[in-house]
Design an enzyme around this catalytic site. Structure first.
Site, PDB file in Angstrom:
ATOM      1  N   GLU A  85      56.324  -5.608  65.995  1.00 11.87           N
ATOM      2  CA  GLU A  85      56.530  -4.229  66.181  1.00 11.87           C
ATOM      3  C   GLU A  85      55.511  -3.231  66.467  1.00 11.87           C
ATOM      4  O   GLU A  85      54.539  -3.446  65.846  1.00 11.87           O
ATOM      5  CB  GLU A  85      57.711  -3.750  65.087  1.00 11.87           C
ATOM      6  CG  GLU A  85      58.126  -2.188  65.149  1.00 11.87           C
ATOM      7  CD  GLU A  85      58.901  -1.811  63.868  1.00 11.87           C
ATOM      8  OE1 GLU A  85      58.956  -0.580  63.718  1.00 11.87           O
ATOM      9  OE2 GLU A  85      59.400  -2.845  63.363  1.00 11.87           O
ATOM     10  N   LYS A 269      62.502   0.271  54.390  1.00 13.53           N
ATOM     11  CA  LYS A 269      62.347  -0.657  55.771  1.00 13.53           C
ATOM     12  C   LYS A 269      60.596  -0.386  56.071  1.00 13.53           C
ATOM     13  O   LYS A 269      59.903  -1.317  56.531  1.00 13.53           O
ATOM     14  CB  LYS A 269      63.111  -0.478  56.669  1.00 13.53           C
ATOM     15  CG  LYS A 269      62.926  -1.893  57.877  1.00 13.53           C
ATOM     16  CD  LYS A 269      61.908  -1.163  59.131  1.00 13.53           C
ATOM     17  CE  LYS A 269      62.195  -1.962  60.385  1.00 13.53           C
ATOM     18  NZ  LYS A 269      61.212  -1.646  61.377  1.00 13.53           N
ATOM     19  N   ASP A 285      56.307 -16.149  51.385  1.00 14.34           N
ATOM     20  CA  ASP A 285      57.937 -16.294  51.862  1.00 14.34           C
ATOM     21  C   ASP A 285      58.223 -14.887  51.974  1.00 14.34           C
ATOM     22  O   ASP A 285      58.698 -14.047  51.061  1.00 14.34           O
ATOM     23  CB  ASP A 285      58.558 -16.843  50.736  1.00 14.34           C
ATOM     24  CG  ASP A 285      59.917 -17.091  50.836  1.00 14.34           C
ATOM     25  OD1 ASP A 285      60.527 -16.346  51.992  1.00 14.34           O
ATOM     26  OD2 ASP A 285      60.718 -17.802  50.218  1.00 14.34           O
ATOM     27  N   HIS A 383      56.057   5.297  69.069  1.00 16.42           N
ATOM     28  CA  HIS A 383      56.153   3.911  69.541  1.00 16.42           C
ATOM     29  C   HIS A 383      56.235   3.919  71.409  1.00 16.42           C
ATOM     30  O   HIS A 383      56.103   2.902  71.792  1.00 16.42           O
ATOM     31  CB  HIS A 383      57.686   3.559  69.190  1.00 16.42           C
ATOM     32  CG  HIS A 383      57.772   3.181  67.865  1.00 16.42           C
ATOM     33  ND1 HIS A 383      57.405   1.810  67.612  1.00 16.42           N
ATOM     34  CD2 HIS A 383      58.425   3.555  66.854  1.00 16.42           C
ATOM     35  CE1 HIS A 383      57.560   1.684  66.402  1.00 16.42           C
ATOM     36  NE2 HIS A 383      58.284   2.739  65.904  1.00 16.42           N
TER      37      HIS A 383
END
Length: 428
Positions: A85, A269, A285, A383
């Protein structure tokens, strides 16, 4: 150690090879390490991949970036991040730069204690059985520790027991024994599962019930990592906005996440945007980390923000983050993946706790970066450039043509595949 400085000015302006040379000089990596990070000789081979999972047909590459500016407990770190991302690495680096002005990140962590669960059903007198389990606790722990003499020799092993009674479930009552295991520098899943298997027959004998599941829990709420940062108001100034205005916007963004689970999900997030790339880079993990984080965020009965943001008496922005962080520096993919081994070498960590604290600092930085972007300008602007570049390349642009197509799409505020194709045809 004291001469290192992760504040690498102009790092983003270099090409990948030049950045790699700066990373080498920072942490004394050897040429073989550089080849591994650069994707050359020594990376994950198809033969090695075939030993890691089932039905292997190939390997899959992701970008590996370096987050700069991190000062953690007085020590500079360059942090490897594997992520696809855009803006995550840049955002974390910029946030770490702001945090440096307040003295850097302060971190700590608990002992690396994990929980193994043993489920027992058909127990006639649960309270009496619970008493009997505690009476024979030392015997149970001894059987568990016999499964991993090496772990015990390192100062870890099964330390204690808990017994939980569930009077109702879709299948009826059950008892659950928790085996609390200090896994030291391993994530610990295999050792814990082996211990749970080993003690199951004795627990059946003690309770008169039947054991079903014997497995690790990924809600590792005894294995916590914590980070705190202080951001001076002056460090938040941006694009004509005063530091006070930005701080106020960040506090309102946090307040939204503190009370609204829909916002808290996206807010968290943003935290995991910083944590997960370090987890992936070091061969840990990330799915277990995500599961534990979201469960921990729900521990009050409502899903909430994992981080807390406040203003101190001087008006500084103060952020804290506490979350489960079950990571290892031995075993698993960290042992077999060459890039994971090199990432750990770059970080210079000597224990799983050190790695956990770096991860939570990266998470807090990413959280700050996301809230600052939202407070200042909206997340899309950050972005836009990288997204436009991806669109241009997907449309078939190469070399200098990519930059020109990106420039035109951004100027026109028309970042779409169809426009990229039109520009490529026009400029060729």
């Amino acid at each position: 150690m004291g001469t290192k400085n992760s504040r690498l000015q102009g790092f983003y302006q270099l090409n990948p090879f030049e950045r790699l040379q700066m990373v080498k000089s920072f942490d004394g990596l050897c040429e073989e390490d550089l080849r591994v990070l650069h994707g050359g000789h020594g990376t994950l081979t198809i033969e090695r991949a075939d030993k890691m999972i089932e039905n292997v047909v190939g390997t899959y590459n992701l970008p590996l970036g370096i987050a700069t500016n991190f000062l953690i407990n007085g020590r500079d770190h360059l942090i490897p991040m594997v992520v696809e991302e855009p803006s995550i690495v840049a955002g974390a680096s910029y946030a770490a730069r702001m945090v440096r002005e307040g003295g850097g990140f302060a971190t700590n962590s608990t002992d690396p204690v994990m929980i193994g669960q043993i489920q027992i059903v058909g127990v006639a007198a649960p309270q009496s059985a619970r008493h009997d389990i505690f009476t024979r606790k030392e015997e149970i722990l001894a059987i568990a520790n016999a499964q991993s003499r090496s772990l015990v020799g390192l100062g870890g092993g099964a330390r204690d027991l808990e017994v939980n009674l569930h009077a109702t479930s879709p299948m009826g009552p059950m008892m659950v024994v928790h085996l609390l295991v200090d896994t030291r520098d391993a994530m610990g899943a295999n050792a814990i599962n082996s211990m749970c298997e080993a003690v199951a027959p004795l627990i059946e004998q003690i309770t008169g019930g039947r054991v079903y599941l014997r497995i690790l829990s990924n809600l590792s709420d005894r294995r916590l990592a914590r980070a705190r940062c202080v951001v001076p108001t002056r460090a938040l100034e941006r694009d004509g906005l005063s530091g006070e205005e930005v701080a106020e916007g960040i506090m309102w963004a946090y307040a939204f996440a503190a009370v609204d689970p829909y916002r808290a999900t996206t807010h968290n997030k943003g935290i995991l945007n910083g944590v997960d790339p370090v987890i992936v880079a070091t061969g840990n993990d990330w799915r277990a980390i995500e599961a534990g984080a979201h469960a921990y965020a729900s521990r009050s009965g409502q899903y909430r923000s994992l981080s807390v943001w406040e203003r101190d008496d001087e008006g500084n922005l103060v952020g804290t983050l506490e979350m489960p962080m079950a990571v290892g520096i031995v075993g698993g993919a960290t042992r077999v993946h060459p890039a994971a081994q090199t990432a750990l070498k770059l970080l210079g960590v000597k224990s799983a706790n050190e790695l956990a604290e770096i991860c939570v600092a990266a998470g807090l930085a990413s959280n700050l970066a996301a809230m600052r972007a939202l407070a200042c300008e909206g997340i899309n602007r950050g972005h836009m450039g990288l997204h436009a570049r991806q669109i241009a390349m997907a449309a078939g642009a190469h070399g200098p043509l990519v930059d020109e197509v990106v420039r035109r799409m951004i100027e026109e505020r028309n970042i779409k595949p169809a426009r990229a194709e039109e520009l490529i045809a026009e400029l060729r």
